[in-house]
Scaffold this motif. Structure first.
Motif, PDB file in Angstrom:
ATOM      1  N   THR A 154      34.912  78.531 -23.481  1.00 51.65           N
ATOM      2  CA  THR A 154      34.079  77.725 -22.571  1.00 51.65           C
ATOM      3  C   THR A 154      33.251  78.612 -21.639  1.00 51.65           C
ATOM      4  O   THR A 154      32.184  78.223 -21.191  1.00 51.65           O
ATOM      5  CB  THR A 154      34.937  76.746 -21.742  1.00 51.65           C
ATOM      6  N   LEU A 155      33.748  79.826 -21.372  1.00 51.16           N
ATOM      7  CA  LEU A 155      32.969  80.752 -20.543  1.00 51.16           C
ATOM      8  C   LEU A 155      31.872  81.449 -21.345  1.00 51.16           C
ATOM      9  O   LEU A 155      31.013  82.118 -20.774  1.00 51.16           O
ATOM     10  CB  LEU A 155      33.894  81.822 -19.933  1.00 51.16           C
ATOM     11  N   GLY A 156      31.940  81.317 -22.666  1.00 46.30           N
ATOM     12  CA  GLY A 156      30.932  81.962 -23.507  1.00 46.30           C
ATOM     13  C   GLY A 156      31.172  83.446 -23.714  1.00 46.30           C
ATOM     14  O   GLY A 156      30.255  84.186 -24.093  1.00 46.30           O
ATOM     15  N   VAL A 157      32.411  83.900 -23.478  1.00 47.92           N
ATOM     16  CA  VAL A 157      32.724  85.322 -23.663  1.00 47.92           C
ATOM     17  C   VAL A 157      32.639  85.692 -25.145  1.00 47.92           C
ATOM     18  O   VAL A 157      32.158  86.769 -25.495  1.00 47.92           O
ATOM     19  CB  VAL A 157      34.127  85.643 -23.095  1.00 47.92           C
ATOM     20  N   LEU A 158      33.127  84.798 -26.007  1.00 47.06           N
ATOM     21  CA  LEU A 158      33.083  85.019 -27.457  1.00 47.06           C
ATOM     22  C   LEU A 158      32.741  83.706 -28.143  1.00 47.06           C
ATOM     23  O   LEU A 158      33.029  82.630 -27.606  1.00 47.06           O
ATOM     24  CB  LEU A 158      34.449  85.502 -27.977  1.00 47.06           C
ATOM     25  N   PRO A 159      32.160  83.772 -29.338  1.00 46.48           N
ATOM     26  CA  PRO A 159      31.903  82.540 -30.088  1.00 46.48           C
ATOM     27  C   PRO A 159      33.213  81.933 -30.613  1.00 46.48           C
ATOM     28  O   PRO A 159      34.190  82.656 -30.836  1.00 46.48           O
ATOM     29  CB  PRO A 159      31.020  83.002 -31.243  1.00 46.48           C
ATOM     30  N   ALA A 160      33.215  80.629 -30.818  1.00 50.89           N
ATOM     31  CA  ALA A 160      34.424  79.910 -31.227  1.00 50.89           C
ATOM     32  C   ALA A 160      35.035  80.478 -32.509  1.00 50.89           C
ATOM     33  O   ALA A 160      36.254  80.503 -32.665  1.00 50.89           O
ATOM     34  CB  ALA A 160      34.102  78.424 -31.405  1.00 50.89           C
ATOM     35  N   ARG A 161      34.185  80.982 -33.428  1.00 47.77           N
ATOM     36  CA  ARG A 161      34.726  81.468 -34.706  1.00 47.77           C
ATOM     37  C   ARG A 161      35.627  82.690 -34.520  1.00 47.77           C
ATOM     38  O   ARG A 161      36.428  83.023 -35.399  1.00 47.77           O
ATOM     39  CB  ARG A 161      33.595  81.770 -35.690  1.00 47.77           C
ATOM     40  N   LEU A 162      35.522  83.383 -33.386  1.00 48.76           N
ATOM     41  CA  LEU A 162      36.379  84.550 -33.129  1.00 48.76           C
ATOM     42  C   LEU A 162      37.546  84.202 -32.219  1.00 48.76           C
ATOM     43  O   LEU A 162      38.257  85.080 -31.741  1.00 48.76           O
ATOM     44  CB  LEU A 162      35.550  85.687 -32.497  1.00 48.76           C
ATOM     45  N   LEU A 163      37.751  82.886 -31.961  1.00 49.69           N
ATOM     46  CA  LEU A 163      38.783  82.467 -31.006  1.00 49.69           C
ATOM     47  C   LEU A 163      39.728  81.429 -31.609  1.00 49.69           C
ATOM     48  O   LEU A 163      39.760  80.267 -31.187  1.00 49.69           O
ATOM     49  CB  LEU A 163      38.117  81.902 -29.741  1.00 49.69           C
TER      50      LEU A 163
END
Ligand SMILES: [Zn+2]
Length: 271
Positions: free
Chosen positions: A111-120
């Motif tokens: 949600t903070l945009g630190v990483l894209p969802a595909r890497l989380l």
């Protein structure tokens, strides 16, 4: 004459095959300071734990350059404190490797945009992730806390975000070798069933004290609860208030049959 040459060749081939097998069967563990390790599996997969590297005073210079890892197949983070997660987002992006961490921490990173969802990917305690056939990682309890400090570029201020509940990891490799990476933790009673259930060959235990177990607690946990075949102390020697030392840990382990290995940062240990 021909017979002896043939026998000589056969014995050479057998020696080469045995050597190759021994090499292929090796697990290599390299401590990079605090709780950062590079683990190379018997088939050459590279696992990295809690990568605080670029500003970690104990990290060898060659590992402060993130591109020097070459590849990372599995990136494990135990919780959101900076000395564990610091370089994980950069490594996840650089090597296109999903960040395996407490699910609620990953949600904050998303949600903070630190990483894209595909890497989380999401994961929680009790869950097992299989990287490839034979390499399995299970999230287990750690008795600690977790927040994520994020620098908001819009306000130029640090913000505190939820970091999920901290994890320890059981890492099982292709040859059955099992590592218990305890993360940051106090001693807790469930270390006993963790030891009985997973029978770790190697335990990586924090000993610094103050924010984790101290050397006496870690030695007690190793001897009375976890009972691994070998133990490497970690998470010490940086924070001046966390005073636990490897010598205190070695002394507290005493004459235990558990092999105590005090790793030097950068030293490659083979198992
Ligand atoms: Zn911590």
């Amino acid at each position: 004459m021909i017979r002896s040459i043939v026998f000589g060749l056969i014995s050479l081939l057998i020696t080469a095959a045995a050597l190759a097998q021994a090499q292929a069967g090796k697990v290599e563990v390299t401590w990079l300071g605090q709780s950062a390790f590079r683990i190379t599996t018997p088939t050459g997969k590279v696992i990295v734990t809690d990568p605080w590297l670029r500003t970690n005073p104990k990290t060898p210079p060659e590992f402060r350059k993130l591109e020097n890892f070459g590849k990372i197949d599995l990136l494990l983070v135990s919780h959101g404190h900076a000395d564990h997660i610091a370089d994980a987002p950069a490594l996840a992006l650089m090597y296109d490797t999903p960040l395996r961490a407490p699910g609620d921490l990953n949600n904050a990173l998303m949600t903070l945009g630190v990483l894209p969802a595909r890497l989380l990917p999401r994961m929680n305690k009790g869950g097992t992730f299989e990287l490839t056939p034979g390499i399995k990682v299970t999230a287990v309890r750690a008795e600690h806390s977790s927040i994520y400090i994020w620098h908001n570029p819009a306000t130029d201020k640090d913000e505190t975000h939820p970091g999920g509940e901290p994890f320890g990891w059981i890492i099982e490799l292709e040859n059955g070798f099992r590592i218990y990476f305890a993360g940051d933790t106090a001693v807790f009673g469930d270390m006993k069933p963790i030891g009985e259930r997973y029978k770790p060959d190697l335990a990586l235990l924090p000993i610094g004290g103050l924010t984790t177990m101290d050397p006496a607690d870690a030695a007690w946990a190793a001897k009375e609860l976890i009972k691994p075949k070998a133990v490497i102390p970690m998470h010490y020697g940086i924070n001046p208030l966390a005073k636990g030392t490897a010598k205190e840990f070695v002394d507290a382990m005493g004459a235990s049959p558990i092999k105590v290995i005090v790793a030097e940062p950068g030293q490659v240990l083979a198992f």
